[in-house]
Motif scaffolding. Structure first.
Motif, PDB file in Angstrom:
ATOM      1  N   GLU A 151       0.739  -1.233  -0.177  1.00 21.17           N
ATOM      2  CA  GLU A 151       0.055  -0.017  -0.012  1.00 21.17           C
ATOM      3  C   GLU A 151       0.875   1.274  -0.030  1.00 21.17           C
ATOM      4  N   ARG A 152       0.293   2.371  -0.600  1.00 22.57           N
ATOM      5  CA  ARG A 152       0.823   3.730  -0.511  1.00 22.57           C
ATOM      6  C   ARG A 152       0.543   4.618   0.620  1.00 22.57           C
ATOM      7  N   TYR A 176       4.743   1.354   0.714  1.00 21.93           N
ATOM      8  CA  TYR A 176       5.520   2.202   0.004  1.00 21.93           C
ATOM      9  C   TYR A 176       5.226   3.594   0.812  1.00 21.93           C
ATOM     10  N   ILE A 178       5.844   7.525   1.723  1.00 17.61           N
ATOM     11  CA  ILE A 178       6.149   8.835   1.309  1.00 17.61           C
ATOM     12  C   ILE A 178       5.974   9.869   2.595  1.00 17.61           C
ATOM     13  N   ASP A 195      10.415   5.822   0.653  1.00 15.19           N
ATOM     14  CA  ASP A 195      10.522   5.681  -0.807  1.00 15.19           C
ATOM     15  C   ASP A 195      10.405   6.913  -1.427  1.00 15.19           C
ATOM     16  N   GLU A 196       9.754   8.035  -1.030  1.00 19.86           N
ATOM     17  CA  GLU A 196       9.841   9.353  -1.465  1.00 19.86           C
ATOM     18  C   GLU A 196       9.660  10.268  -0.479  1.00 19.86           C
ATOM     19  N   VAL A 212      -2.863   7.857  -2.681  1.00 20.89           N
ATOM     20  CA  VAL A 212      -2.461   7.061  -1.948  1.00 20.89           C
ATOM     21  C   VAL A 212      -3.493   6.138  -1.167  1.00 20.89           C
ATOM     22  N   ASP A 213      -3.208   5.122  -0.370  1.00 23.37           N
ATOM     23  CA  ASP A 213      -4.326   4.277   0.203  1.00 23.37           C
ATOM     24  C   ASP A 213      -4.343   4.739   1.670  1.00 23.37           C
TER      25      ASP A 213
END
Length: 318
Positions: A151-152, A176, A178, A195-196, A212-213
């Motif tokens: 998941e983001r 993932y 951010i 990751d970001e 995003v999730d």
């Protein structure tokens, strides 16, 4: 023992160091000789606001108010019903949250269900800095958001106390991640494994990324949290740290068709044991960026109150 008494709600000048009688453990209590105290935004909020003090104590405010909830130290004495700890054990925990933990002192009383053993590979300063921020992040990322592999996840204020743990917990779950912060903290945030990296001063965050999730929004602002709803997929989850914002956020959550959860951190040895295993394995690290002596506690609170602290701020009692 030495302790800091809150004489009345308001500025740091209302927190006074005093000499009090030593404590004694009875029943299920554990008496801790304090080695380190984590300083948190909640400490400042409760110090400043009689509303927050009333809310956190359920209106049961004792005559003598000692702030603080994070503690790490050595067990000095145990009550007759205690089975999990013995004198000499090195422990840490989030004490009596909600309620008053009274950890701004050289001696602290806790119940055994609020404490865990300190891993040998971390210092008292790291242990003292961990409980409130890490438990808040755990209860946000794991308990409420139920983050899953792949998941983001967007973590706001990733350089802060809660944020830096939230990043690491989400990464450990395979997400993932951010992380937002200002440019000056980019190296720190990247060191957590994001990751970001997103510099929120460059442009509004919602203009810099796709959907995003999950969002973990640690910012104390209804408007900021409303903006977070705009970057979440349908059916996604938003976790924020001010449960009393729920009513103000209801329509935004309905419009975005996402789930929203407010987190009010609570003491939990069960959760803290999970966190401790990650600390012991080195998968998660507590980032202590500044330490102060017990006599410098007011200065430590000032750093936290500035809103510009990176990582965790800790008071060492010896």
């Amino acid at each position: 023992m030495k302790a800091y008494i809150l004489e009345k709600n308001g500025g740091i000048k209302n927190v006074k160091q005093v000499q009090l009688n030593d404590l004694e453990a009875t029943g299920s209590q554990v008496l801790i000789e304090t080695k380190a105290i984590g300083i948190n935004p909640a400490d400042v909020q409760v110090r400043n606001s009689d509303f927050m003090l009333n809310m956190i104590t359920g209106g049961h405010i004792p005559e003598q108010v000692i702030l603080g909830w994070d503690v790490a130290g050595v067990v000095k004495q145990v009550g007759e019903n205690v089975t999990a700890f013995k004198p000499g054990d090195e422990v840490f925990g989030l004490i009596s949250m909600p309620g008053l933990g009274s950890t701004y002192a050289t001696q602290v009383l806790a119940t055994e269900d609020q404490l865990v053993l300190k891993p040998e590979n971390i210092q008292f300063s790291e242990a003292g800095a961990t409980p409130m921020a890490a438990l808040t992040a755990w209860q946000a990322v794991v308990t409420k958001a139920n983050v899953k592999q792949g998941e983001r996840v967007l973590v706001h204020a990733a350089s802060g106390g809660v944020g830096h743990f939230a990043v690491q917990f989400a990464k450990n779950l395979g997400a993932y991640v951010i992380g937002t912060s200002s440019a000056k903290n980019e190296d720190f945030v990247r060191s957590l494994g994001v990751d970001e990296f997103l510099d929120y001063t460059k442009a509004p965050f919602e203009e810099q990324l796709g959907k995003v999730d999950v969002v973990i929004d640690t910012i104390n602002s209804v408007e900021h949290i409303r903006r977070s709803t705009k970057v979440i997929h349908l059916g996604g989850r938003l976790v924020y740290l001010q449960p009393h914002f729920a009513e103000a956020l209801e329509s935004s959550l309905l419009d975005a068709r996402i789930a929203g959860f407010g987190v009010f951190v609570s003491s939990s040895a069960e959760n803290l044991k999970e966190i401790t295993s990650l600390l012991a394995s080195g998968k998660v690290k507590t980032k202590v960026t500044q330490t102060f002596t017990f006599d410098e506690l007011a200065e430590a609170q000032n750093v936290v109150e500035s809103g510009r602290a990176t990582g965790k701020i800790v008071v060492i009692t010896e």
